[in-house]
Design an enzyme around this catalytic site. Structure first.
Site, PDB file in Angstrom:
ATOM      1  N   HIS A  84       0.808  -1.221   0.000  1.00  0.00           N
ATOM      2  CA  HIS A  84       0.000   0.000   0.000  1.00  0.00           C
ATOM      3  C   HIS A  84       0.845   1.277   0.000  1.00  0.00           C
ATOM      4  CE1 HIS A  84      -3.409   2.633   0.643  1.00  0.00           C
ATOM      5  NE2 HIS A  84      -2.793   3.158   1.690  1.00  0.00           N
ATOM      6  N   HIS A  94       3.224  12.398   3.354  1.00  0.00           N
ATOM      7  CA  HIS A  94       3.511  11.019   3.787  1.00  0.00           C
ATOM      8  C   HIS A  94       4.996  10.678   3.866  1.00  0.00           C
ATOM      9  CE1 HIS A  94      -0.749  10.132   3.453  1.00  0.00           C
ATOM     10  NE2 HIS A  94      -0.754  10.482   2.171  1.00  0.00           N
ATOM     11  N   HIS A 123      -1.658   4.755  -1.719  1.00  0.00           N
ATOM     12  CA  HIS A 123      -1.519   5.610  -0.539  1.00  0.00           C
ATOM     13  C   HIS A 123      -1.513   7.098  -0.885  1.00  0.00           C
ATOM     14  CE1 HIS A 123      -0.906   6.285   3.644  1.00  0.00           C
ATOM     15  NE2 HIS A 123       0.347   6.705   3.553  1.00  0.00           N
ATOM     16  N   VAL A 124      -0.686   7.482  -1.848  1.00  0.00           N
ATOM     17  CA  VAL A 124      -0.586   8.879  -2.278  1.00  0.00           C
ATOM     18  C   VAL A 124      -1.552   9.088  -3.436  1.00  0.00           C
ATOM     19  CG1 VAL A 124       0.958  10.675  -3.137  1.00  0.00           C
ATOM     20  CG2 VAL A 124       1.841   8.901  -1.612  1.00  0.00           C
TER      21      VAL A 124
END
Length: 235
Positions: A84, A94, A123-124
């Site tokens: 992820h 992040h 995730h991003v």
């Protein structure tokens, strides 16, 4: 999703999460749907959990080592990891999360050693593809890292620097899209990022087209280039 073993889990304290639900440390969840592997045609896929511990000696780390060592590249010449949280990130958000910084320190040496071809993450909320890279330097034997996070909620992540890092091949933080990976034979694959027709402003563009398209040669068959710990010391 396949399960290699029933899940091992314990109650997690809410203190270990931000107000948005983001964990701040590894959570007590092992196996189950957290991490697993499967074979599809000429490719071995290893799905890792960013949020279960992958530190040395952990259950996930020991399982990952056994999986990497067991892959027969004469049967499955392509080795693909999905996780992820990305290891490489060109965006501002992040970057300091332990799920990223510790993956760089612990997982990347394994991915390089065992010649992983692709590391695909999310995730991003944006898109990025690296050149083949090892220890933050372009290397034809290193994995291609892809952030495919532009398929849903938003596409608006700011870049960390105005100029992309030298290992970045393509990056975009304004267009929605999805990726496809075609394995043509044991030596060549094609990755495409296909725009859905909408931008972050919600405007529809009727002419769907490619945001990214690249032939990738299996790193197993690329002339070997030295990869050593000196590179890590220069980070």
């Amino acid at each position: 999703m396949p399960q290699i073993r029933p899940p091992i889990r314990e109650p997690a304290s809410l203190k270990g999460f931000t107000t948005s639900g983001q964990p701040t440390d590894f959570v007590p969840y092992e196996f189950g749907n957290a991490y697993y592997s499967f074979t599809f045609g000429p490719s071995k896929h290893i799905v890792l959990s960013s949020y279960s511990s992958f530190r040395e000696g952990s259950l996930q780390h020991e399982w990952l080592l056994s999986e990497l060592k067991s892959v027969d590249r004469s049967v499955t010449p392509w080795l693909i990891v999905m996780i992820h949280c990305p290891l490489y990130i060109t965006f501002k958000t992040h970057r300091r999360e332990i799920f990223i910084t510790e993956a760089q320190a612990i997982l990347e040496p394994l991915f390089v050693k065992y010649t992983v071809n692709f590391v695909i993450s999310g995730h991003v909320h944006a898109y990025m593809r690296t050149h083949p890279v090892a220890f933050s330097r372009r290397n034809p034997r290193g994995p291609v890292h892809i952030i495919q996070g532009n398929g849903g909620k938003a596409v608006c992540e700011p870049y960390h620097n105005e100029t992309a890092e030298e290992w970045v091949a393509v990056r975009d933080q304004s267009q929605y899209g999805y990726g496809t990976l075609e394995l043509f034979n044991r030596t060549h694959a094609m990755w495409k990022l296909i725009k859905t027709g909408h931008d972050e402003g919600g405007e529809f563009e009727p002419n769907l087209n490619l945001l990214d398209e690249i032939w990738v040669r299996n790193q197993l068959y690329v002339e070997e280039m030295s990869v050593n710990k000196d590179w890590e010391d220069n980070l």
